[in-house]
Motif scaffolding. Structure first.
Motif, PDB file in Angstrom:
ATOM      1  N   VAL A   9     -11.477  19.729 -33.063  1.00  0.00           N
ATOM      2  CA  VAL A   9     -10.594  19.446 -34.208  1.00  0.00           C
ATOM      3  C   VAL A   9      -9.617  18.344 -33.779  1.00  0.00           C
ATOM      4  N   GLY A  10      -9.586  17.243 -34.551  1.00  0.00           N
ATOM      5  CA  GLY A  10      -8.724  16.113 -34.168  1.00  0.00           C
ATOM      6  C   GLY A  10      -9.439  15.092 -33.310  1.00  0.00           C
ATOM      7  N   THR A  15      -5.591  11.948 -28.054  1.00  0.00           N
ATOM      8  CA  THR A  15      -6.136  12.880 -27.064  1.00  0.00           C
ATOM      9  C   THR A  15      -7.574  13.219 -27.428  1.00  0.00           C
ATOM     10  N   ARG A  36     -11.099  15.987 -41.478  1.00  0.00           N
ATOM     11  CA  ARG A  36     -10.393  16.409 -42.694  1.00  0.00           C
ATOM     12  C   ARG A  36     -11.061  15.784 -43.919  1.00  0.00           C
ATOM     13  N   SER A  39      -9.649  12.610 -44.792  1.00  0.00           N
ATOM     14  CA  SER A  39      -9.853  11.485 -43.866  1.00  0.00           C
ATOM     15  C   SER A  39     -11.325  11.097 -43.763  1.00  0.00           C
ATOM     16  N   MET A  81      -4.759  18.689 -32.522  1.00  0.00           N
ATOM     17  CA  MET A  81      -4.060  18.372 -33.765  1.00  0.00           C
ATOM     18  C   MET A  81      -2.897  17.440 -33.537  1.00  0.00           C
ATOM     19  N   SER A  82      -2.638  16.649 -34.537  1.00  0.00           N
ATOM     20  CA  SER A  82      -1.429  15.853 -34.524  1.00  0.00           C
ATOM     21  C   SER A  82      -0.231  16.806 -34.405  1.00  0.00           C
ATOM     22  N   MET A  86       0.691  20.983 -36.224  1.00  0.00           N
ATOM     23  CA  MET A  86       0.404  22.070 -35.266  1.00  0.00           C
ATOM     24  C   MET A  86       0.210  23.441 -35.925  1.00  0.00           C
ATOM     25  N   LEU A  88      -0.976  24.333 -38.607  1.00  0.00           N
ATOM     26  CA  LEU A  88      -2.251  24.572 -39.293  1.00  0.00           C
ATOM     27  C   LEU A  88      -3.295  25.174 -38.349  1.00  0.00           C
ATOM     28  N   PHE A 109      -2.112  20.000 -23.992  1.00  0.00           N
ATOM     29  CA  PHE A 109      -2.355  18.690 -23.375  1.00  0.00           C
ATOM     30  C   PHE A 109      -1.056  17.905 -23.143  1.00  0.00           C
ATOM     31  N   LEU A 120       8.612  20.457 -29.820  1.00  0.00           N
ATOM     32  CA  LEU A 120       7.145  20.465 -29.845  1.00  0.00           C
ATOM     33  C   LEU A 120       6.604  21.589 -28.965  1.00  0.00           C
ATOM     34  N   GLY A 144      -0.327  16.195 -16.862  1.00  0.00           N
ATOM     35  CA  GLY A 144       0.807  15.321 -16.575  1.00  0.00           C
ATOM     36  C   GLY A 144       1.040  14.357 -17.737  1.00  0.00           C
ATOM     37  N   PHE A 145       2.144  13.642 -17.653  1.00  0.00           N
ATOM     38  CA  PHE A 145       2.432  12.622 -18.668  1.00  0.00           C
ATOM     39  C   PHE A 145       1.431  11.482 -18.480  1.00  0.00           C
ATOM     40  N   TRP A 146       0.947  10.927 -19.575  1.00  0.00           N
ATOM     41  CA  TRP A 146      -0.085   9.883 -19.462  1.00  0.00           C
ATOM     42  C   TRP A 146       0.430   8.653 -18.716  1.00  0.00           C
TER      43      TRP A 146
HETATM   44  N1  NAP Z   1       0.500  14.241 -21.846  1.00  0.00           N
HETATM   45  C1  NAP Z   1       0.901  13.234 -22.575  1.00  0.00           C
HETATM   46  O1  NAP Z   1       1.471  12.262 -22.082  1.00  0.00           O
HETATM   47  C2  NAP Z   1       0.616  13.264 -24.052  1.00  0.00           C
HETATM   48  C3  NAP Z   1       0.692  12.078 -24.790  1.00  0.00           C
HETATM   49  C4  NAP Z   1       0.397  12.136 -26.154  1.00  0.00           C
HETATM   50  C5  NAP Z   1       0.042  13.341 -26.752  1.00  0.00           C
HETATM   51  N2  NAP Z   1       0.002  14.476 -25.992  1.00  0.00           N
HETATM   52  C6  NAP Z   1      -0.357  15.778 -26.598  1.00  0.00           C
HETATM   53  O2  NAP Z   1      -1.673  15.681 -27.117  1.00  0.00           O
HETATM   54  C7  NAP Z   1      -1.792  16.525 -28.262  1.00  0.00           C
HETATM   55  C8  NAP Z   1      -2.413  15.733 -29.415  1.00  0.00           C
HETATM   56  O3  NAP Z   1      -1.529  14.702 -29.768  1.00  0.00           O
HETATM   57  P1  NAP Z   1      -2.065  13.250 -30.138  1.00  0.00           P
HETATM   58  O4  NAP Z   1      -0.865  12.344 -30.084  1.00  0.00           O
HETATM   59  O5  NAP Z   1      -3.269  12.941 -29.336  1.00  0.00           O
HETATM   60  O6  NAP Z   1      -2.472  13.459 -31.655  1.00  0.00           O
HETATM   61  P2  NAP Z   1      -2.767  12.295 -32.724  1.00  0.00           P
HETATM   62  O7  NAP Z   1      -3.180  11.040 -32.060  1.00  0.00           O
HETATM   63  O8  NAP Z   1      -1.622  12.246 -33.664  1.00  0.00           O
HETATM   64  O9  NAP Z   1      -4.103  12.901 -33.366  1.00  0.00           O
HETATM   65  C9  NAP Z   1      -4.099  13.521 -34.517  1.00  0.00           C
HETATM   66  C10 NAP Z   1      -5.471  14.113 -34.820  1.00  0.00           C
HETATM   67  O10 NAP Z   1      -5.177  15.271 -35.572  1.00  0.00           O
HETATM   68  C11 NAP Z   1      -5.881  15.138 -36.801  1.00  0.00           C
HETATM   69  N3  NAP Z   1      -5.083  15.761 -37.843  1.00  0.00           N
HETATM   70  C12 NAP Z   1      -3.867  15.393 -38.289  1.00  0.00           C
HETATM   71  N4  NAP Z   1      -3.466  16.213 -39.265  1.00  0.00           N
HETATM   72  C13 NAP Z   1      -4.470  17.110 -39.427  1.00  0.00           C
HETATM   73  C14 NAP Z   1      -4.672  18.200 -40.296  1.00  0.00           C
HETATM   74  N5  NAP Z   1      -3.765  18.534 -41.214  1.00  0.00           N
HETATM   75  N6  NAP Z   1      -5.828  18.900 -40.198  1.00  0.00           N
HETATM   76  C15 NAP Z   1      -6.768  18.565 -39.276  1.00  0.00           C
HETATM   77  N7  NAP Z   1      -6.641  17.528 -38.433  1.00  0.00           N
HETATM   78  C16 NAP Z   1      -5.507  16.817 -38.514  1.00  0.00           C
HETATM   79  C17 NAP Z   1      -6.029  13.641 -37.045  1.00  0.00           C
HETATM   80  O11 NAP Z   1      -7.109  13.435 -37.928  1.00  0.00           O
HETATM   81  P3  NAP Z   1      -7.134  12.333 -39.094  1.00  0.00           P
HETATM   82  O12 NAP Z   1      -8.071  11.271 -38.600  1.00  0.00           O
HETATM   83  O13 NAP Z   1      -7.660  13.124 -40.222  1.00  0.00           O
HETATM   84  O14 NAP Z   1      -5.727  11.849 -39.315  1.00  0.00           O
HETATM   85  C18 NAP Z   1      -6.324  13.174 -35.633  1.00  0.00           C
HETATM   86  O15 NAP Z   1      -7.683  13.374 -35.327  1.00  0.00           O
HETATM   87  C19 NAP Z   1      -0.398  17.046 -28.575  1.00  0.00           C
HETATM   88  O16 NAP Z   1      -0.286  18.362 -28.114  1.00  0.00           O
HETATM   89  C20 NAP Z   1       0.515  16.133 -27.784  1.00  0.00           C
HETATM   90  O17 NAP Z   1       1.699  16.789 -27.360  1.00  0.00           O
HETATM   91  C21 NAP Z   1       0.272  14.458 -24.670  1.00  0.00           C
END
Ligand code: NAP
Length: 324
Positions: A9-10, A15, A36, A39, A81-82, A86, A88, A109, A120, A144-146
């Motif tokens: 999912v996502g 990520t 979705r 989408s 998920m974005s 969360m 959802l 992650f 968050l 870790g942080f990216w």
């Molecule tokens: N470690 C790090 O440095 C780091 C950095 C960034 C993120 N993260 C973590 O990674 C995780 C994911 O974050 P991200 O930034 O990768 O997410 P993101 O890029 O915002 O990805 C969002 C995904 O969720 C989907 N989505 C959004 N709303 C939705 C809904 N209502 N129902 C189903 N799918 C939905 C989107 O699909 P659509 O194509 O439909 O919009 C997309 O595939 C989070 O837990 C974040 O804290 C960690």
């Protein structure tokens, strides 16, 4: 041998796309991506279908019977998920229990910490509680942080095309160690972890390097020969900045740029002021280190990442987000 069936999912997120790539490369899963309905016509969804990956199209707030139907025969759900969506995951968890899913990876992650430090993280912990209430099999993966989000701007502007949010601020003197990881290694780790019975009902932490800001800056100055322009931020300023960004976010909840800036201020406090993002704290919080489970895995190091950055081949994460 029957393959493990996965619902991702996502898959179009930052990520999610790295996890999708790693699951495809691994070639030992029967993979489906959740797209979705709203989408379905986006080019990112189109690309997944064009790669021949099976997809299911729905909304997570559709009637639960529909979610149960699409989870039939799924062994493992991976949620990426974005952050804004969360909650959802709650109906998804309920449907996963009813459909007999064996393992659920909630959208984590991120970096480890206790509750009450980052909004968050608090939402993620609420999701975990829901999994635990339902006694659903789980694996919580934090990382870790990216590296991709740990790049300072250099005076020549050579890294600008790869930078999502420049990190030239130095908190708490810059000496706090932090776990870091190449975002691409997150996917490779997930592919290993979900095949491993030892990780069922466990928290796992994966990281490729542990470095302080000062070490990151020294590495970049060494590799580029450029002197970084850095800004020292005291712990009080970090807290004041966090309070200001909380207020800005509360005033305009739909503004994605405000959400990222608030998250950055919260990360600054947890990572640099509090020192939560360390292997020791992860172990204290009950995480099993992936480095001990998979000692043969060779993570990309931050130094190697900087070498790649110098080739100009590192893509900027979140290309659609403009931070104001
Ligand atoms: N470690 C790090 O440095 C780091 C950095 C960034 C993120 N993260 C973590 O990674 C995780 C994911 O974050 P991200 O930034 O990768 O997410 P993101 O890029 O915002 O990805 C969002 C995904 O969720 C989907 N989505 C959004 N709303 C939705 C809904 N209502 N129902 C189903 N799918 C939905 C989107 O699909 P659509 O194509 O439909 O919009 C997309 O595939 C989070 O837990 C974040 O804290 C960690």
């Amino acid at each position: 041998m029957t393959k493990q069936t996965i619902l991702l999912v996502g898959p179009t997120g930052e990520t999610g796309r790295h996890i999708l790539n790693a699951l495809i490369d691994d070639d030992s899963f029967d993979l489906k991506c959740f797209i979705r309905s709203s989408s379905a016509s986006k080019s990112s969804a189109q690309q997944i279908r064009e790669c021949g990956i099976a997809t299911v199209t729905a909304e997570l707030d559709d009637p639960i019977e529909e979610l149960i139907t699409l989870l039939q025969d799924i062994d493992t759900v991976i949620s990426c998920m974005s952050p804004a969506s969360m909650k959802l995951q709650i109906p998804l968890i309920d449907a996963a229990v009813k459909a007999g899913v064996k393992r659920f990876l909630p959208c984590n992650f991120g970096t480890p910490s206790a509750r009450g430090i980052s909004a968050l993280r608090d939402v993620k912990e609420e999701i975990h509680d829901h999994v635990f209430r339902q006694k659903l099999g789980f694996t919580i993966i934090d990382v870790g942080f990216w590296y991709q989000a740990s790049i300072p701007r250099i005076p020549s502007g050579r890294f600008d095309s790869a930078i999502f949010m420049p990190l030239n601020d130095v908190y708490s003197g810059g000496s706090t160690p932090n776990m870091l990881i190449d975002a691409r290694d997150v996917g490779k780790m997930v592919a290993r972890i979900i095949k491993d019975e030892r990780t069922l009902n466990k928290r796992v932490i994966a990281y490729g390097d542990v470095m302080s800001k000062n070490e990151i800056h020294d590495c970049i100055e060494d590799k580029t020969g450029e002197k970084l322009e850095l800004v020292e931020i005291s712990d009080t300023e970090a807290q004041n900045r966090l309070d200001a960004r909380k207020a800005a976010y509360a005033a305009d909840l739909e503004n994605r740029s405000n959400r990222f800036l608030l998250a950055a201020a919260q990360y600054a406090v947890t990572k640099y002021v509090r020192g939560d993002n360390t292997p020791e704290n992860a172990r204290y919080l009950g995480y099993v280190p992936a480095n001990e489970l998979y000692p043969e895995f060779r993570y990309k190091s931050y130094t190697e990442f900087v070498d790649e950055l110098l080739t100009g081949k590192i893509e900027r994460p979140y290309p659609d987000i403009k931070l104001s």
